[in-house]
Design a protein around this motif. Structure first.
Motif, PDB file in Angstrom:
ATOM      1  N   TYR A  88       1.491  34.742  19.450  1.00  0.00           N
ATOM      2  CA  TYR A  88       0.881  36.057  19.667  1.00  0.00           C
ATOM      3  C   TYR A  88       0.063  36.509  18.461  1.00  0.00           C
ATOM      4  CZ  TYR A  88       3.400  36.562  24.036  1.00  0.00           C
ATOM      5  OH  TYR A  88       3.861  36.389  25.321  1.00  0.00           O
ATOM      6  N   MET A  89       0.514  36.165  17.264  1.00  0.00           N
ATOM      7  CA  MET A  89      -0.256  36.521  16.078  1.00  0.00           C
ATOM      8  C   MET A  89      -1.571  35.752  16.046  1.00  0.00           C
ATOM      9  SD  MET A  89       1.337  38.914  14.494  1.00  0.00           S
ATOM     10  CE  MET A  89       0.276  38.925  13.047  1.00  0.00           C
ATOM     11  N   GLU A  90      -1.528  34.459  16.341  1.00  0.00           N
ATOM     12  CA  GLU A  90      -2.742  33.630  16.308  1.00  0.00           C
ATOM     13  C   GLU A  90      -3.746  34.049  17.370  1.00  0.00           C
ATOM     14  OE1 GLU A  90      -1.267  29.672  16.706  1.00  0.00           O
ATOM     15  OE2 GLU A  90      -0.741  29.470  14.567  1.00  0.00           O
ATOM     16  N   HIS A  91      -3.263  34.578  18.503  1.00  0.00           N
ATOM     17  CA  HIS A  91      -4.159  34.973  19.593  1.00  0.00           C
ATOM     18  C   HIS A  91      -4.428  36.482  19.605  1.00  0.00           C
ATOM     19  CE1 HIS A  91      -2.888  30.961  20.899  1.00  0.00           C
ATOM     20  NE2 HIS A  91      -3.996  30.935  21.613  1.00  0.00           N
ATOM     21  N   ASN A  92      -3.913  37.174  18.567  1.00  0.00           N
ATOM     22  CA  ASN A  92      -4.177  38.604  18.421  1.00  0.00           C
ATOM     23  C   ASN A  92      -3.795  39.393  19.669  1.00  0.00           C
ATOM     24  OD1 ASN A  92      -4.988  40.772  16.805  1.00  0.00           O
ATOM     25  ND2 ASN A  92      -7.058  40.773  17.680  1.00  0.00           N
ATOM     26  N   ILE A  93      -2.643  39.075  20.224  1.00  0.00           N
ATOM     27  CA  ILE A  93      -2.130  39.773  21.413  1.00  0.00           C
ATOM     28  C   ILE A  93      -1.086  40.788  20.951  1.00  0.00           C
ATOM     29  CG2 ILE A  93      -0.851  39.513  23.576  1.00  0.00           C
ATOM     30  CD1 ILE A  93      -1.995  36.646  23.724  1.00  0.00           C
ATOM     31  N   PRO A  94      -1.267  42.077  21.229  1.00  0.00           N
ATOM     32  CA  PRO A  94      -0.289  43.079  20.798  1.00  0.00           C
ATOM     33  C   PRO A  94       1.075  42.789  21.426  1.00  0.00           C
ATOM     34  CG  PRO A  94      -2.333  44.115  21.521  1.00  0.00           C
ATOM     35  CD  PRO A  94      -2.414  42.679  21.938  1.00  0.00           C
ATOM     36  N   PHE A  95       2.134  42.908  20.613  1.00  0.00           N
ATOM     37  CA  PHE A  95       3.461  42.628  21.159  1.00  0.00           C
ATOM     38  C   PHE A  95       4.546  43.415  20.445  1.00  0.00           C
ATOM     39  CE2 PHE A  95       3.106  39.630  17.641  1.00  0.00           C
ATOM     40  CZ  PHE A  95       4.374  39.634  17.077  1.00  0.00           C
ATOM     41  N   PHE A  96       5.639  43.612  21.164  1.00  0.00           N
ATOM     42  CA  PHE A  96       6.861  44.197  20.623  1.00  0.00           C
ATOM     43  C   PHE A  96       7.999  43.459  21.323  1.00  0.00           C
ATOM     44  CE2 PHE A  96      10.316  47.080  19.835  1.00  0.00           C
ATOM     45  CZ  PHE A  96      10.007  47.699  18.635  1.00  0.00           C
ATOM     46  N   LEU A  97       8.704  42.605  20.577  1.00  0.00           N
ATOM     47  CA  LEU A  97       9.658  41.687  21.177  1.00  0.00           C
ATOM     48  C   LEU A  97      11.075  41.891  20.656  1.00  0.00           C
ATOM     49  CD1 LEU A  97       7.650  38.333  20.890  1.00  0.00           C
ATOM     50  CD2 LEU A  97       7.913  39.756  22.934  1.00  0.00           C
ATOM     51  N   PHE A  98      12.046  41.766  21.561  1.00  0.00           N
ATOM     52  CA  PHE A  98      13.434  41.636  21.145  1.00  0.00           C
ATOM     53  C   PHE A  98      13.537  40.347  20.319  1.00  0.00           C
ATOM     54  CE2 PHE A  98      13.687  44.368  24.724  1.00  0.00           C
ATOM     55  CZ  PHE A  98      14.923  45.021  24.725  1.00  0.00           C
ATOM     56  N   GLY A  99      14.419  40.349  19.325  1.00  0.00           N
ATOM     57  CA  GLY A  99      14.580  39.149  18.519  1.00  0.00           C
ATOM     58  C   GLY A  99      15.975  39.046  17.948  1.00  0.00           C
ATOM     59  N   PRO A 100      16.292  37.909  17.339  1.00  0.00           N
ATOM     60  CA  PRO A 100      17.613  37.716  16.731  1.00  0.00           C
ATOM     61  C   PRO A 100      17.781  38.614  15.516  1.00  0.00           C
ATOM     62  CG  PRO A 100      16.151  35.906  16.172  1.00  0.00           C
ATOM     63  CD  PRO A 100      15.406  36.742  17.163  1.00  0.00           C
ATOM     64  N   ALA A 101      18.997  39.072  15.275  1.00  0.00           N
ATOM     65  CA  ALA A 101      19.219  40.045  14.204  1.00  0.00           C
ATOM     66  C   ALA A 101      19.038  39.456  12.813  1.00  0.00           C
ATOM     67  CB  ALA A 101      20.619  40.655  14.341  1.00  0.00           C
ATOM     68  N   LEU A 102      19.839  38.472  12.464  1.00  0.00           N
ATOM     69  CA  LEU A 102      19.886  38.005  11.081  1.00  0.00           C
ATOM     70  C   LEU A 102      18.694  37.156  10.673  1.00  0.00           C
ATOM     71  CD1 LEU A 102      23.689  37.195  10.643  1.00  0.00           C
ATOM     72  CD2 LEU A 102      22.428  39.250   9.988  1.00  0.00           C
ATOM     73  N   THR A 103      18.010  36.547  11.639  1.00  0.00           N
ATOM     74  CA  THR A 103      16.842  35.709  11.300  1.00  0.00           C
ATOM     75  C   THR A 103      15.532  36.375  11.705  1.00  0.00           C
ATOM     76  OG1 THR A 103      17.077  34.493  13.402  1.00  0.00           O
ATOM     77  CG2 THR A 103      18.168  33.565  11.457  1.00  0.00           C
ATOM     78  N   ILE A 104      15.545  37.687  11.839  1.00  0.00           N
ATOM     79  CA  ILE A 104      14.349  38.400  12.296  1.00  0.00           C
ATOM     80  C   ILE A 104      13.195  38.253  11.301  1.00  0.00           C
ATOM     81  CG2 ILE A 104      14.892  40.630  11.235  1.00  0.00           C
ATOM     82  CD1 ILE A 104      13.386  40.011  14.751  1.00  0.00           C
ATOM     83  N   PHE A 105      13.502  38.017  10.027  1.00  0.00           N
ATOM     84  CA  PHE A 105      12.440  37.879   9.032  1.00  0.00           C
ATOM     85  C   PHE A 105      11.576  36.640   9.267  1.00  0.00           C
ATOM     86  CE2 PHE A 105      14.451  40.502   5.345  1.00  0.00           C
ATOM     87  CZ  PHE A 105      14.106  41.663   6.023  1.00  0.00           C
ATOM     88  N   SER A 106      11.995  35.758  10.161  1.00  0.00           N
ATOM     89  CA  SER A 106      11.168  34.574  10.447  1.00  0.00           C
ATOM     90  C   SER A 106       9.806  34.972  11.003  1.00  0.00           C
ATOM     91  CB  SER A 106      11.884  33.648  11.437  1.00  0.00           C
ATOM     92  OG  SER A 106      12.026  34.264  12.704  1.00  0.00           O
ATOM     93  N   CYS A 107       9.721  36.157  11.623  1.00  0.00           N
ATOM     94  CA  CYS A 107       8.445  36.611  12.172  1.00  0.00           C
ATOM     95  C   CYS A 107       7.477  37.038  11.077  1.00  0.00           C
ATOM     96  CB  CYS A 107       8.654  37.756  13.163  1.00  0.00           C
ATOM     97  SG  CYS A 107       9.069  39.354  12.401  1.00  0.00           S
ATOM     98  N   CYS A 108       8.017  37.410   9.916  1.00  0.00           N
ATOM     99  CA  CYS A 108       7.186  37.973   8.846  1.00  0.00           C
ATOM    100  C   CYS A 108       6.215  36.954   8.257  1.00  0.00           C
ATOM    101  CB  CYS A 108       8.065  38.539   7.747  1.00  0.00           C
ATOM    102  SG  CYS A 108       9.163  39.876   8.283  1.00  0.00           S
ATOM    103  N   LYS A 109       6.629  35.687   8.220  1.00  0.00           N
ATOM    104  CA  LYS A 109       5.760  34.681   7.606  1.00  0.00           C
ATOM    105  C   LYS A 109       4.517  34.423   8.431  1.00  0.00           C
ATOM    106  CE  LYS A 109       8.730  31.006   9.412  1.00  0.00           C
ATOM    107  NZ  LYS A 109       9.718  29.992   9.038  1.00  0.00           N
ATOM    108  N   HIS A 110       4.485  34.927   9.657  1.00  0.00           N
ATOM    109  CA  HIS A 110       3.299  34.782  10.504  1.00  0.00           C
ATOM    110  C   HIS A 110       2.498  36.084  10.583  1.00  0.00           C
ATOM    111  CE1 HIS A 110       4.785  30.888  11.585  1.00  0.00           C
ATOM    112  NE2 HIS A 110       5.897  31.393  12.076  1.00  0.00           N
ATOM    113  N   GLY A 111       2.924  37.097   9.794  1.00  0.00           N
ATOM    114  CA  GLY A 111       2.165  38.342   9.720  1.00  0.00           C
ATOM    115  C   GLY A 111       2.719  39.473  10.554  1.00  0.00           C
ATOM    116  N   ALA A 112       3.808  39.234  11.285  1.00  0.00           N
ATOM    117  CA  ALA A 112       4.392  40.288  12.113  1.00  0.00           C
ATOM    118  C   ALA A 112       5.327  41.165  11.284  1.00  0.00           C
ATOM    119  CB  ALA A 112       5.143  39.672  13.289  1.00  0.00           C
ATOM    120  N   THR A 113       5.753  42.262  11.861  1.00  0.00           N
ATOM    121  CA  THR A 113       6.666  43.194  11.211  1.00  0.00           C
ATOM    122  C   THR A 113       8.064  43.038  11.797  1.00  0.00           C
ATOM    123  OG1 THR A 113       4.887  44.799  10.869  1.00  0.00           O
ATOM    124  CG2 THR A 113       7.146  45.625  10.740  1.00  0.00           C
TER     125      THR A 113
END
Length: 260
Positions: A88-113
């Motif tokens: 979704y980051m690479e295709h610039n598609i707006p998103f808000f996703l449920f995710g895992p609690a303790l590993t949620i920071f994995s999204c940050c390395k791709h530019g997400a919050t």
């Protein structure tokens, strides 16, 4: 009709009937999903937008048709979470996703919050899962707490959340039976002479009517330090110091704070 466009919850669930044996079943309670959608609408203008739910049995999020006015708000398979965020980051598609609690920071390395709540979510299959969220709707923010979203989910009838009692953080000078149990389980020897402690049943600054459960003791400052070290040792906590290189990084970050 675009199958990933969310029209109504019942219509969304109808997709499951076509793939009854899929492993990608969606167990998100209706009220929890609507609470999340409400929150998204408060932090991002959803008027005139199409809400998209690509993660249904048999769906293919990578080849789905994403309208230009669409926003993905969905609960994806956690096993593919990082890959999905990257897509979704690479295709610039707006998103808000449920995710895992303790590993949620994995999204940050791709530019997400990483959007962090403080609770587990009870799903309709009975699973009680610690969750957080990931989104690209927050600009340059790396991570943020979401107490508003936390409260919205807490208020959902499906969550049946019991009112939590306040947790008190007591000073090291307080000695409890549980302290000694922790120290004993860690195979650490600790003892207190009578001359270095005084019986106490409550603190003056505790809320009115609140008392300590059972007898406790106040320790001298020296004994309190010994007890604290014994607990750290018993709990097998290993301090990790910062290296000179890491301290240099922190120093550079500090300089940015000073300039603001």
């Amino acid at each position: 009709m675009n199958p990933i466009v969310f029209h109504d919850y019942e219509g969304f669930l109808a997709k499951f009937k076509e793939n009854p044996k899929t492993t990608d079943e969606c167990w998100t309670p209706k009220d929890v999903y609507e609470a999340v959608l409400k929150y998204v609408g408060e932090i991002y203008p959803l008027e005139g937008k199409q809400i998209l739910r690509p993660f249904y049995p048999g769906g293919d999020y990578e080849h789905a048709e994403y309208p230009s006015d669409g926003v993905v708000v969905d609960n994806p398979p956690f096993s593919m979470f990082t890959k999905i965020c990257r897509f979704y980051m690479e295709h610039n598609i707006p998103f808000f996703l449920f995710g895992p609690a303790l590993t949620i920071f994995s999204c940050c390395k791709h530019g997400a919050t990483a959007v962090v709540i403080g609770r587990h979510i009870k799903f309709t299959n009975g699973a009680d899962v610690p969750c957080n969220f990931a989104s690209n709707l927050f600009g340059n923010i790396l991570a943020a707490t979401a107490p508003r979203l936390d409260k919205l989910i807490e208020a959902c009838p499906s969550q049946d959340v019991k009112v939590g009692l306040p947790k008190y953080i007591y000073p090291d000078n307080l000695l409890s039976v549980s302290d000694l149990q922790i120290i004993t389980r860690g195979d650490v020897t600790f003892q207190v002479e009578r001359d270095f402690c005084v019986l106490i049943r409550r603190f003056a600054y505790m809320p009115k009517g609140k008392t300590l459960f059972g007898d406790h003791f106040l320790l001298s400052s020296a004994k309190a330090k010994v007890k604290a070290k014994a607990k750290v040792k018993a709990e097998n906590r290993i301090p990790v110091p910062l290296s000179p290189a890491e301290l240099d990084i922190i120093s550079k970050l500090d300089s940015k704070d000073i300039k603001r």
